[in-house]
Design a protein around this motif. Structure first.
Motif: not given
Length: 209
Positions: A15, A110, A113-114
């Motif tokens: 990510v 953020d 994506k957690q």
């Protein structure tokens, strides 16, 4: 772990953009916070050249956010209730360090994506989740702190904050052992450096009072 949404099964996820990460680590120090010098920022996604994070990194960030939030809450009380000037200075220093770190860690989650901690996991000072987050004050302790002033406040604040910082060191040490994300590890090392120094200072002030 109770109160935390379980991270996704895959341990390593792609990510973070490596170029952005390098810039944050090497070139971001100009964006200094008072007394910090971290220069850390939220990672960016979408590049073909990426680095990764693991479940330890996510857990460290998820838990350190409410841990920092409680330290700021305690330090806010010192503005009007502390009697000793050095205690007020320490409280201001803790807020100056930890408020920006909270914002940074929220940005990281953020980008990863957690989720943050579930609402039931936010109060780690008592109840079934107490053992999950070392050093957190209970609501009863925070209430007593909010009702104290002068020297009694100073002694209680320092005692609680020393334990709070020691809990943060435990969490940071675990990240340094098992974490893989460079930014999370950088933050963990910063926590070790700054809070170890603050513990020594707080012990000195407490001995004087």
């Amino acid at each position: 772990m109770p109160g935390i949404h379980a991270p996704r099964p895959a341990v390593r996820r792609t990510v973070l953009a490596a170029g952005t990460l390098a810039a944050a680590l090497l070139g971001g120090c100009g964006a200094d916070h008072a007394g910090m010098g971290h220069g850390m920022s939220a990672p960016a996604a979408g590049s073909s050249s990426v680095t990764s994070f693991n479940d330890t990194d996510v857990m460290f960030i998820q838990m350190m956010i409410p841990h920092h939030q409680q330290a700021v809450r305690m330090s806010d009380l010192a503005v009007t209730r502390a009697g000793d000037a050095r205690v007020k200075e320490l409280a201001a220093q803790i807020k100056a360090e930890q408020r920006p770190e909270i914002a940074t860690m929220l940005d990281w989650l953020d980008a990863f994506k957690q989720p943050t901690l579930a609402p039931t996991g936010m109060d780690m000072g008592h109840g079934p989740d107490h053992g999950a987050m070392a050093g957190m004050a209970t609501e009863a302790q925070l209430k007593a702190l909010s009702q104290a002033s002068g020297t009694p406040f100073d002694k209680m604040f320092l005692t609680l904050m020393i334990a709070h910082h020691q809990g943060a060191l435990t969490m940071a040490d675990q990240e340094l052992v098992d974490g893989t994300n460079p930014l999370a590890r950088q933050l963990a090392q910063q926590v070790v450096n700054s809070q170890s120094t603050e513990i020594a200072t707080m012990r000195s002030v407490l001995d004087r009072l």
